[in-house]
Enzyme design. Structure first.
Site, PDB file in Angstrom:
ATOM      1  N   ASP A  81       3.862   3.469   6.774  1.00 38.12           N
ATOM      2  CA  ASP A  81       2.917   3.269   7.875  1.00 38.12           C
ATOM      3  C   ASP A  81       3.555   2.916   9.203  1.00 38.12           C
ATOM      4  OD1 ASP A  81       3.540   0.586   6.815  1.00 38.12           O
ATOM      5  OD2 ASP A  81       2.047  -0.057   8.286  1.00 38.12           O
ATOM      6  N   LYS A  83       0.820  -1.193   0.000  1.00 37.10           N
ATOM      7  CA  LYS A  83       0.000   0.000   0.000  1.00 37.10           C
ATOM      8  C   LYS A  83       0.866   1.260   0.000  1.00 37.10           C
ATOM      9  CE  LYS A  83      -3.378  -2.145   3.135  1.00 37.10           C
ATOM     10  NZ  LYS A  83      -3.946  -2.008   4.477  1.00 37.10           N
ATOM     11  N   GLY A  84       2.096   1.105   0.463  1.00 38.14           N
ATOM     12  CA  GLY A  84       2.947   2.261   0.749  1.00 38.14           C
ATOM     13  C   GLY A  84       3.150   3.223  -0.403  1.00 38.14           C
ATOM     14  N   LYS A  89      16.975   2.877   1.601  1.00 36.84           N
ATOM     15  CA  LYS A  89      17.846   2.498   2.736  1.00 36.84           C
ATOM     16  C   LYS A  89      18.891   1.541   2.171  1.00 36.84           C
ATOM     17  CE  LYS A  89      14.277   2.535   6.363  1.00 36.84           C
ATOM     18  NZ  LYS A  89      13.515   1.687   7.302  1.00 36.84           N
ATOM     19  N   ARG A  94      -0.145   6.826   7.073  1.00 39.31           N
ATOM     20  CA  ARG A  94       0.186   6.908   5.642  1.00 39.31           C
ATOM     21  C   ARG A  94      -0.245   8.248   5.063  1.00 39.31           C
ATOM     22  NH1 ARG A  94       1.498   1.591   3.980  1.00 39.31           N
ATOM     23  NH2 ARG A  94       0.266  -0.043   4.955  1.00 39.31           N
ATOM     24  N   PHE A 117      13.522   4.224  11.307  1.00 41.03           N
ATOM     25  CA  PHE A 117      12.117   3.957  11.044  1.00 41.03           C
ATOM     26  C   PHE A 117      11.407   5.248  10.657  1.00 41.03           C
ATOM     27  CE2 PHE A 117       7.659   3.251  12.269  1.00 41.03           C
ATOM     28  CZ  PHE A 117       7.401   2.218  11.381  1.00 41.03           C
ATOM     29  N   LEU A 118      10.798   5.229   9.485  1.00 38.76           N
ATOM     30  CA  LEU A 118      10.150   6.420   8.938  1.00 38.76           C
ATOM     31  C   LEU A 118       8.645   6.201   8.795  1.00 38.76           C
ATOM     32  CD1 LEU A 118      12.763   7.108   6.103  1.00 38.76           C
ATOM     33  CD2 LEU A 118      12.624   8.229   8.332  1.00 38.76           C
ATOM     34  N   ASP A 122      14.112  -1.320   1.303  1.00 44.48           N
ATOM     35  CA  ASP A 122      14.807  -1.716   2.526  1.00 44.48           C
ATOM     36  C   ASP A 122      15.713  -2.899   2.185  1.00 44.48           C
ATOM     37  OD1 ASP A 122      14.791  -3.240   5.310  1.00 44.48           O
ATOM     38  OD2 ASP A 122      14.173  -1.189   5.715  1.00 44.48           O
TER      39      ASP A 122
HETATM   40  P1  IMP Z   1      11.907  -4.772   1.541  1.00 44.62           P
HETATM   41  O1  IMP Z   1      11.368  -5.964   0.813  1.00 44.62           O
HETATM   42  O2  IMP Z   1      12.614  -5.154   2.815  1.00 44.62           O
HETATM   43  O3  IMP Z   1      12.759  -3.871   0.690  1.00 44.62           O
HETATM   44  O4  IMP Z   1      10.611  -4.009   2.043  1.00 44.62           O
HETATM   45  C1  IMP Z   1      10.361  -2.717   1.681  1.00 44.62           C
HETATM   46  C2  IMP Z   1       9.008  -2.318   2.229  1.00 44.62           C
HETATM   47  O5  IMP Z   1       9.029  -2.328   3.656  1.00 44.62           O
HETATM   48  C3  IMP Z   1       8.688  -0.902   1.827  1.00 44.62           C
HETATM   49  O6  IMP Z   1       8.046  -0.844   0.578  1.00 44.62           O
HETATM   50  C4  IMP Z   1       7.806  -0.460   2.957  1.00 44.62           C
HETATM   51  O7  IMP Z   1       6.477  -0.826   2.687  1.00 44.62           O
HETATM   52  C5  IMP Z   1       8.333  -1.203   4.157  1.00 44.62           C
HETATM   53  N1  IMP Z   1       9.262  -0.360   4.914  1.00 44.62           N
HETATM   54  C6  IMP Z   1      10.612  -0.352   4.835  1.00 44.62           C
HETATM   55  N2  IMP Z   1      11.143   0.581   5.663  1.00 44.62           N
HETATM   56  C7  IMP Z   1      10.091   1.187   6.283  1.00 44.62           C
HETATM   57  C8  IMP Z   1       9.987   2.252   7.258  1.00 44.62           C
HETATM   58  O8  IMP Z   1      10.974   2.847   7.737  1.00 44.62           O
HETATM   59  N3  IMP Z   1       8.723   2.595   7.637  1.00 44.62           N
HETATM   60  C9  IMP Z   1       7.619   1.982   7.158  1.00 44.62           C
HETATM   61  N4  IMP Z   1       7.662   0.997   6.229  1.00 44.62           N
HETATM   62  C10 IMP Z   1       8.891   0.593   5.797  1.00 44.62           C
HETATM   63 MG    MG Z   2       6.287  -0.397  -0.143  1.00 45.37          MG
END
Ligand code: IMP
Ligand code: MG
Length: 179
Positions: A161, A45-46, A133, A167, A154-155, A105
């Site tokens: 969210d 959803k982000g 990140k 959001r 953490f953002l 991330d």
């Molecule tokens: P990844 O598969 O670990 O790269 O996951 C990335 C997803 O984790 C992002 O699209 C976000 O939805 C969530 N995410 C990563 N960092 C944060 C954060 O600091 N705050 C909130 N959601 C995050």
């Molecule tokens: Mg996302």
């Protein structure tokens, strides 16, 4: 208030975000002309907020779709398998696809999506993210269009969210003291 203001500090203002989006859009508009068929794929959803703001800055012949993934058995380290909860419905074969994320991330979600869309043979496949990140990456995947590289923190806000809340905040806030 949706969050405890004592625990968070403002990290990006609306203007900061707008400037980052202008940079991303300028780079995309340089790569794709007015007649190129572009498909933005926002990762739910982000990425709803960033996708909406980015699409209005693009000059191409652009369509928008969304995909939603879920990570099973997700531990604190974020390990586990990923599957599709909601798939895109547009045929990508005559489209330049750009996956849109608000933040990357570990890169696991993105790598999974990238490989999946790639196998459907788009004209080209790129990745755009507002925030990166990059130090947290556990799989090899890089975005083509990055707004800003950020430290591991953490953002919340602007799509990001806090347990499905916040959001809707127009700015991004960072947690001051982890744990
Ligand atoms: P990844 O598969 O670990 O790269 O996951 C990335 C997803 O984790 C992002 O699209 C976000 O939805 C969530 N995410 C990563 N960092 C944060 C954060 O600091 N705050 C909130 N959601 C995050
Ligand atoms: Mg996302």
């Amino acid at each position: 208030m949706q969050f405890d203001e004592r625990q968070f500090r403002k990290f990006l203002s609306e203007q900061d975000i707008s400037d980052l989006l202008d940079d991303i859009a300028a780079a995309i508009n340089k790569d794709f002309g007015m007649n190129d068929k572009v498909l933005l794929v926002g990762v739910l959803k982000g990425a709803i907020v960033v996708t909406a703001d980015l699409v209005r800055r693009l000059h191409s012949d652009v369509d928008v779709d969304f995909v939603r993934c879920t990570a099973h058995g997700k531990s604190l380290s974020g390990s586990g398998t990923i599957s599709i909860l909601r798939d895109i419905s547009v045929d990508v074969r005559n489209r330049h696809v750009i996956i849109v994320e608000e933040i990357i991330d570990s890169g696991r979600t993105l790598k999974f999506l990238y490989d999946r869309i790639k196998s459907a043979n788009p004209l080209s496949l790129k990745i755009a993210t507002l925030l990166d990140k990059s130090s947290k990456r556990v799989v090899k995947i890089d975005a083509d269009y990055v707004g800003k590289v950020v430290d591991d923190q953490f953002l919340i806000g602007y799509g990001l969210d806090l347990e499905e809340r916040c959001r809707n905040l127009p700015e991004v806030y960072a947690l001051k003291y982890p744990n």
